[in-house]
Design a protein around this motif. Structure first.
Motif, PDB file in Angstrom:
ATOM      1  N   ALA A  61       0.792  -1.222   0.000  1.00  0.00           N
ATOM      2  CA  ALA A  61       0.000   0.000   0.000  1.00  0.00           C
ATOM      3  C   ALA A  61       0.830   1.280   0.000  1.00  0.00           C
ATOM      4  CB  ALA A  61      -0.948  -0.007   1.195  1.00  0.00           C
ATOM      5  N   SER A  62       1.819   1.364   0.832  1.00  0.00           N
ATOM      6  CA  SER A  62       2.515   2.639   1.002  1.00  0.00           C
ATOM      7  C   SER A  62       3.167   3.174  -0.274  1.00  0.00           C
ATOM      8  CB  SER A  62       3.538   2.520   2.116  1.00  0.00           C
ATOM      9  OG  SER A  62       4.203   3.734   2.290  1.00  0.00           O
ATOM     10  N   PRO A  63       4.063   2.427  -0.939  1.00  0.00           N
ATOM     11  CA  PRO A  63       4.669   3.003  -2.145  1.00  0.00           C
ATOM     12  C   PRO A  63       3.684   3.132  -3.311  1.00  0.00           C
ATOM     13  CG  PRO A  63       5.663   0.875  -1.626  1.00  0.00           C
ATOM     14  CD  PRO A  63       4.661   1.174  -0.575  1.00  0.00           C
ATOM     15  N   LEU A  64       2.765   2.207  -3.417  1.00  0.00           N
ATOM     16  CA  LEU A  64       1.819   2.245  -4.522  1.00  0.00           C
ATOM     17  C   LEU A  64       0.821   3.393  -4.361  1.00  0.00           C
ATOM     18  CD1 LEU A  64       1.161   0.852  -7.143  1.00  0.00           C
ATOM     19  CD2 LEU A  64      -0.346  -0.686  -5.910  1.00  0.00           C
ATOM     20  N   ILE A  65       0.336   3.596  -3.147  1.00  0.00           N
ATOM     21  CA  ILE A  65      -0.601   4.697  -2.903  1.00  0.00           C
ATOM     22  C   ILE A  65       0.079   6.035  -3.157  1.00  0.00           C
ATOM     23  CG2 ILE A  65      -1.865   5.929  -1.095  1.00  0.00           C
ATOM     24  CD1 ILE A  65      -2.650   3.246   0.063  1.00  0.00           C
ATOM     25  N   THR A  66       1.293   6.187  -2.682  1.00  0.00           N
ATOM     26  CA  THR A  66       2.015   7.446  -2.875  1.00  0.00           C
ATOM     27  C   THR A  66       2.228   7.742  -4.352  1.00  0.00           C
ATOM     28  OG1 THR A  66       3.143   7.113  -0.777  1.00  0.00           O
ATOM     29  CG2 THR A  66       4.115   8.691  -2.289  1.00  0.00           C
ATOM     30  N   THR A  67       2.642   6.749  -5.108  1.00  0.00           N
ATOM     31  CA  THR A  67       2.881   6.932  -6.533  1.00  0.00           C
ATOM     32  C   THR A  67       1.593   7.249  -7.272  1.00  0.00           C
ATOM     33  OG1 THR A  67       4.716   5.383  -6.403  1.00  0.00           O
ATOM     34  CG2 THR A  67       3.848   5.855  -8.589  1.00  0.00           C
ATOM     35  N   MET A  68       0.520   6.527  -6.969  1.00  0.00           N
ATOM     36  CA  MET A  68      -0.756   6.757  -7.640  1.00  0.00           C
ATOM     37  C   MET A  68      -1.327   8.141  -7.322  1.00  0.00           C
ATOM     38  SD  MET A  68      -2.614   3.045  -7.311  1.00  0.00           S
ATOM     39  CE  MET A  68      -4.154   3.653  -7.941  1.00  0.00           C
ATOM     40  N   ILE A  69      -1.237   8.551  -6.077  1.00  0.00           N
ATOM     41  CA  ILE A  69      -1.789   9.842  -5.685  1.00  0.00           C
ATOM     42  C   ILE A  69      -0.979  10.986  -6.289  1.00  0.00           C
ATOM     43  CG2 ILE A  69      -2.306  11.353  -3.731  1.00  0.00           C
ATOM     44  CD1 ILE A  69      -4.191   8.908  -4.225  1.00  0.00           C
ATOM     45  N   ASP A  70       0.336  10.844  -6.332  1.00  0.00           N
ATOM     46  CA  ASP A  70       1.155  11.889  -6.953  1.00  0.00           C
ATOM     47  C   ASP A  70       0.821  12.047  -8.439  1.00  0.00           C
ATOM     48  OD1 ASP A  70       2.394  12.439  -4.581  1.00  0.00           O
ATOM     49  OD2 ASP A  70       4.230  11.341  -5.040  1.00  0.00           O
ATOM     50  N   ALA A  71       0.671  10.930  -9.125  1.00  0.00           N
ATOM     51  CA  ALA A  71       0.326  10.989 -10.546  1.00  0.00           C
ATOM     52  C   ALA A  71      -1.073  11.559 -10.740  1.00  0.00           C
ATOM     53  CB  ALA A  71       0.430   9.602 -11.164  1.00  0.00           C
ATOM     54  N   CYS A  72      -2.017  11.127  -9.927  1.00  0.00           N
ATOM     55  CA  CYS A  72      -3.389  11.641 -10.039  1.00  0.00           C
ATOM     56  C   CYS A  72      -3.456  13.124  -9.711  1.00  0.00           C
ATOM     57  CB  CYS A  72      -4.319  10.864  -9.114  1.00  0.00           C
ATOM     58  SG  CYS A  72      -4.700   9.208  -9.691  1.00  0.00           S
ATOM     59  N   ALA A  73      -2.704  13.560  -8.716  1.00  0.00           N
ATOM     60  CA  ALA A  73      -2.714  14.977  -8.339  1.00  0.00           C
ATOM     61  C   ALA A  73      -2.204  15.849  -9.477  1.00  0.00           C
ATOM     62  CB  ALA A  73      -1.870  15.194  -7.090  1.00  0.00           C
ATOM     63  N   LEU A  74      -1.166  15.400 -10.142  1.00  0.00           N
ATOM     64  CA  LEU A  74      -0.629  16.163 -11.262  1.00  0.00           C
ATOM     65  C   LEU A  74      -1.631  16.235 -12.413  1.00  0.00           C
ATOM     66  CD1 LEU A  74       1.964  17.621 -12.170  1.00  0.00           C
ATOM     67  CD2 LEU A  74       2.677  15.478 -13.206  1.00  0.00           C
ATOM     68  N   ILE A  75      -2.247  15.109 -12.724  1.00  0.00           N
ATOM     69  CA  ILE A  75      -3.239  15.068 -13.802  1.00  0.00           C
ATOM     70  C   ILE A  75      -4.447  15.927 -13.459  1.00  0.00           C
ATOM     71  CG2 ILE A  75      -4.861  13.556 -15.016  1.00  0.00           C
ATOM     72  CD1 ILE A  75      -2.648  11.370 -14.816  1.00  0.00           C
ATOM     73  N   VAL A  76      -4.940  15.808 -12.221  1.00  0.00           N
ATOM     74  CA  VAL A  76      -6.102  16.597 -11.803  1.00  0.00           C
ATOM     75  C   VAL A  76      -5.787  18.086 -11.857  1.00  0.00           C
ATOM     76  CG1 VAL A  76      -7.508  17.202  -9.787  1.00  0.00           C
ATOM     77  CG2 VAL A  76      -7.208  14.814 -10.427  1.00  0.00           C
ATOM     78  N   PHE A  77      -4.612  18.480 -11.377  1.00  0.00           N
ATOM     79  CA  PHE A  77      -4.251  19.894 -11.395  1.00  0.00           C
ATOM     80  C   PHE A  77      -4.204  20.434 -12.818  1.00  0.00           C
ATOM     81  CE2 PHE A  77      -0.912  23.160 -11.736  1.00  0.00           C
ATOM     82  CZ  PHE A  77      -1.559  24.166 -11.042  1.00  0.00           C
ATOM     83  N   PHE A  78      -3.596  19.684 -13.728  1.00  0.00           N
ATOM     84  CA  PHE A  78      -3.517  20.150 -15.111  1.00  0.00           C
ATOM     85  C   PHE A  78      -4.896  20.199 -15.766  1.00  0.00           C
ATOM     86  CE2 PHE A  78       1.140  18.751 -15.398  1.00  0.00           C
ATOM     87  CZ  PHE A  78       1.577  20.026 -15.099  1.00  0.00           C
ATOM     88  N   LEU A  79      -5.740  19.214 -15.499  1.00  0.00           N
ATOM     89  CA  LEU A  79      -7.082  19.218 -16.086  1.00  0.00           C
ATOM     90  C   LEU A  79      -7.928  20.376 -15.554  1.00  0.00           C
ATOM     91  CD1 LEU A  79      -7.956  15.402 -16.147  1.00  0.00           C
ATOM     92  CD2 LEU A  79      -7.474  16.888 -18.088  1.00  0.00           C
ATOM     93  N   VAL A  80      -7.901  20.585 -14.238  1.00  0.00           N
ATOM     94  CA  VAL A  80      -8.685  21.673 -13.655  1.00  0.00           C
ATOM     95  C   VAL A  80      -8.158  23.025 -14.125  1.00  0.00           C
ATOM     96  CG1 VAL A  80      -9.225  22.833 -11.469  1.00  0.00           C
ATOM     97  CG2 VAL A  80      -9.462  20.369 -11.651  1.00  0.00           C
ATOM     98  N   SER A  81      -6.857  23.180 -14.129  1.00  0.00           N
ATOM     99  CA  SER A  81      -6.271  24.456 -14.570  1.00  0.00           C
ATOM    100  C   SER A  81      -6.571  24.740 -16.035  1.00  0.00           C
ATOM    101  CB  SER A  81      -4.758  24.455 -14.353  1.00  0.00           C
ATOM    102  OG  SER A  81      -4.471  24.352 -12.986  1.00  0.00           O
ATOM    103  N   THR A  82      -6.449  23.719 -16.867  1.00  0.00           N
ATOM    104  CA  THR A  82      -6.727  23.896 -18.292  1.00  0.00           C
ATOM    105  C   THR A  82      -8.191  24.244 -18.535  1.00  0.00           C
ATOM    106  OG1 THR A  82      -4.994  22.325 -18.841  1.00  0.00           O
ATOM    107  CG2 THR A  82      -6.593  22.783 -20.556  1.00  0.00           C
TER     108      THR A  82
END
Length: 88
Positions: A61-82
């Motif tokens: 859980a720990s490394p996988l959750i961190t990696t998934m959330i970091d990737a999702c956060a970047l995608i969400v930020f770019f989508l919302v900003s765009t």
């Protein structure tokens, strides 16, 4: 007053220029809110899925959750900003 420039003091005597832009602050706040919701959902379901697949949830859980959330956060930020700031 969307792109106004305000002069602010930080208490130490220094005067700092602060740009006020509601659209940027709203885009950041909305993307942070969406990212927190995604993090809670992924953080609660991934250990259950790992246990169902006979993996140790603590190790997976720990490394996988961190990696998934970091990737999702970047995608969400770019989508919302765009979308909200009309950048595309």
């Amino acid at each position: 007053m969307d792109n106004a420039l305000e002069i602010s003091s930080n208490g130490s005597g220094a005067v700092l220029p602060v740009a006020i832009n509601f659209a940027v602050s709203f885009a950041i706040s909305l993307s942070l809110f969406i990212t927190i919701i995604i993090a809670k959902v992924v953080g609660s379901t991934l250990p259950i899925i790992a246990k169902a697949l006979k993996f140790d949830p603590a190790i997976i859980a720990s490394p996988l959750i961190t990696t998934m959330i970091d990737a999702c956060a970047l995608i969400v930020f770019f989508l919302v900003s765009t979308h909200y700031l009309h950048l595309a």
